[in-house]
Scaffold this active site. Structure first.
Site, short mmCIF file in Angstrom:
data_model
loop_
_atom_site.label_atom_id
_atom_site.label_comp_id
_atom_site.label_asym_id
_atom_site.label_seq_id
_atom_site.Cartn_x
_atom_site.Cartn_y
_atom_site.Cartn_z
N ASN A 208 56.63 38.92 41.93
CA ASN A 208 57.16 38.05 41.50
C ASN A 208 58.31 38.34 40.40
O ASN A 208 58.28 39.77 40.27
CB ASN A 208 56.25 37.12 40.83
CG ASN A 208 55.18 37.50 39.77
OD1 ASN A 208 55.56 37.89 38.80
ND2 ASN A 208 54.02 37.31 40.16
N ASP A 276 49.05 34.76 44.16
CA ASP A 276 47.67 34.03 44.72
C ASP A 276 47.37 34.53 45.94
O ASP A 276 46.08 34.30 46.23
CB ASP A 276 48.57 32.63 44.87
CG ASP A 276 48.82 31.70 43.73
OD1 ASP A 276 48.11 32.31 42.87
OD2 ASP A 276 49.71 31.16 43.68
N LYS A 286 54.56 52.97 57.04
CA LYS A 286 55.87 52.08 57.11
C LYS A 286 55.97 51.33 58.06
O LYS A 286 55.99 51.98 59.10
CB LYS A 286 56.83 52.73 56.50
CG LYS A 286 58.32 51.92 56.63
CD LYS A 286 59.27 52.86 55.88
CE LYS A 286 60.55 51.83 55.79
NZ LYS A 286 61.86 52.69 55.77
N PRO A 304 41.42 37.09 44.22
CA PRO A 304 40.43 36.43 43.14
C PRO A 304 41.13 36.04 42.20
O PRO A 304 42.19 36.26 41.80
CB PRO A 304 39.85 37.89 42.94
CG PRO A 304 40.66 38.91 42.89
CD PRO A 304 41.43 38.43 44.46
N ASP A 305 40.56 34.76 41.77
CA ASP A 305 40.98 33.89 40.64
C ASP A 305 40.35 34.63 39.25
O ASP A 305 39.50 34.34 38.90
CB ASP A 305 40.70 32.50 40.69
CG ASP A 305 41.41 31.62 39.88
OD1 ASP A 305 41.63 31.98 38.50
OD2 ASP A 305 41.85 30.47 39.98
N ILE A 306 41.19 35.44 38.71
CA ILE A 306 40.85 36.14 37.45
C ILE A 306 40.31 35.05 36.41
O ILE A 306 39.51 35.26 35.63
CB ILE A 306 41.59 37.17 37.06
CG1 ILE A 306 42.10 38.08 38.13
CG2 ILE A 306 41.23 38.03 35.56
CD1 ILE A 306 43.34 38.93 37.89
N LEU A 307 41.17 34.03 36.13
CA LEU A 307 41.34 33.15 35.06
C LEU A 307 39.81 32.45 35.24
O LEU A 307 39.14 32.12 34.18
CB LEU A 307 42.23 32.34 34.84
CG LEU A 307 42.28 31.16 33.85
CD1 LEU A 307 41.99 31.66 32.49
CD2 LEU A 307 43.34 30.36 33.65
N PHE A 324 47.58 31.05 31.23
CA PHE A 324 48.97 30.59 31.24
C PHE A 324 49.39 29.80 32.46
O PHE A 324 48.82 30.13 33.65
CB PHE A 324 50.01 31.80 31.16
CG PHE A 324 50.33 32.24 29.59
CD1 PHE A 324 51.58 32.20 29.24
CD2 PHE A 324 49.39 32.64 29.02
CE1 PHE A 324 51.93 32.74 27.87
CE2 PHE A 324 49.46 33.07 27.63
CZ PHE A 324 50.75 33.05 27.09
N LYS A 338 44.84 22.36 35.66
CA LYS A 338 44.59 23.68 35.90
C LYS A 338 43.68 23.97 34.96
O LYS A 338 42.49 24.90 34.92
CB LYS A 338 45.71 24.45 35.70
CG LYS A 338 45.59 26.27 35.83
CD LYS A 338 46.92 26.92 35.74
CE LYS A 338 46.45 28.59 35.91
NZ LYS A 338 47.79 29.37 35.98
#
Length: 398
Positions: A208, A276, A286, A304-307, A324, A338
């Site tokens: 991103n 995500d 390659k 994995p959802d770290i938060l 955040f 959230k």
């Protein structure tokens, strides 16, 4: 917070010298006394009158001024301060300090002192990246000199890249870090920052636009308040701050592992823009076009959802967990939901729609969401946002 402290401020010759005027104002506002030293080149950019008026003290500039030598003397001048700050630290000043040259008042003061030194480099990007400057930088660091910056961005010469002097607010935080323990002394804070890169094959990845600027500024501000900071960063374009423990990762899974390894902590702030999804069937070599016109069939798996993982820990959870939320629509609605869904204490929400210029930019406009409601902050530089958030974290952990 700096009441009774004294800073010897050496202002080098560069267009960034104008920022030294604001730095003097901020230092005095915090209670510090400022003794200014102007190089001959610096006087071409800011006047002794303006510097002296803001500092409320005499401006020193000439090594061979008989009156100055009789009243103070350059040896004594170099040792009466609690900290020497060089801002801007030009390539010339850094080279002189690294090699022990003493041909003018500024370089002589740096050679004659046993006082801690903080240098804030500012120069053209080519000068900063030159091998000689990088060698001098390493020599100064090995001598115990603290280095802040430089920042990356557009410069007065029209070029873009690393070389811009750090903003006065960031310098103030570094000065506070150097001069006092601060309200977060003895506290451990984990900060995640930057993007993650999820590989498609050995040369391609999903990512991103996060630069890591806000997370870096926050880590710097927390360290400036005395915290021990573990800075877990993805491959960001902004260099990590000085004075923190840096853990570099690439993927979301690696970032989660690094966070878990850094625990326990008093607080954890998750400013990273974590992908995500990851490619479950990433190729070992390659990928090649086969002439069929059909793209490869990529299979995605949720990262994995770290938060959420840290927020919902049954044992060893940090006292304060801050997430955040970078949104492009219904910012407050999505961010509020959230916070409840993840189980964190605070959410820092912002609108990163392309027209805002926030993602990858120098400014931010955030809303702090807690169990007490939403508090919107005005748009300002990311350093100032970081400073304000760090101070709120310090209050929460007091």
């Amino acid at each position: 917070m700096l009441q009774g402290k004294r800073v010897l401020l050496i202002i080098g010759g560069g267009i960034a010298a104008y920022k030294a005027l604001e730095l003097i104002r901020l230092l005095r506002k915090e209670g510090a006394g400022v003794t200014p030293v102007l190089t001959k080149a610096a006087a071409e950019f800011v006047t002794p009158l303006s510097v002296g008026a803001l500092a409320g003290e005499k401006v020193y500039s000439d090594l061979f001024d008989l009156t100055d030598e009789a009243e103070m003397g350059h040896i004594q001048l170099s040792r009466v301060a609690d900290l020497i700050v060089v801002a801007p630290a030009t390539a010339d000043l850094m080279a002189k300090a690294a090699h022990g040259l003493a041909g003018d008042l500024a370089s002589t003061l740096l050679l004659a002192t046993d006082t801690p030194v903080l240098m804030v480099p500012a120069m053209n990007v080519r000068m900063w990246l030159h091998a000689a400057t990088q060698r001098n930088l390493e020599m100064l660091r090995s001598d115990g000199v603290r280095i802040l910056g430089p920042d990356e961005g557009e410069m007065a010469c029209g070029e873009f890249g690393p070389g811009r002097m750090a903003e006065p607010a960031a310098i103030l935080a570094a000065v506070q870090d150097a001069l006092q323990a601060g309200p977060l002394a003895g506290k451990h804070v984990i900060v995640t920052s930057g993007p993650t890169h999820e590989p498609i094959d050995p040369v391609r990845y999903i990512a991103n636009r996060s630069s890591g600027a806000q997370g870096t500024a926050l880590a710097r501000a927390l360290a400036g308040l005395g915290a021990k900071v573990t800075f877990v960063t993805g491959p960001a374009s902004v260099p990590p701050p000085e004075g923190v423990t840096v853990v570099r990762v690439e993927t979301a899974a690696q970032m989660l592992g690094a966070v878990q390894a850094a625990l326990p902590a008093d607080a954890a702030v998750f400013a990273a823009a974590v992908a995500d999804w990851r490619v479950q069937n990433a190729a070992q070599h390659k990928m090649k076009k086969d002439g069929s016109g059909q793209p490869p069939a990529l299979q995605f798996a949720e990262n994995p959802d770290i938060l959420a993982t840290v927020s919902q820990m049954q044992a060893g959870r940090p006292r304060l967990v801050v997430g955040f939320a970078a949104e492009t629509e219904k910012v407050l609605d999505h961010a509020t939901a959230k916070r409840l869904r993840k189980g964190c204490d605070w959410i820092v929400a912002n609108d990163v729609s392309p027209e805002t210029g926030i993602m990858g930019g120098d400014e931010n406009a955030v809303t702090l969401i807690t169990d007490k409601g939403a508090e919107s902050w005005p748009r300002t530089g990311k350093d100032m946002v970081a400073r304000r958030l760090a101070e709120r974290i310090a209050e929460a952990l007091a």
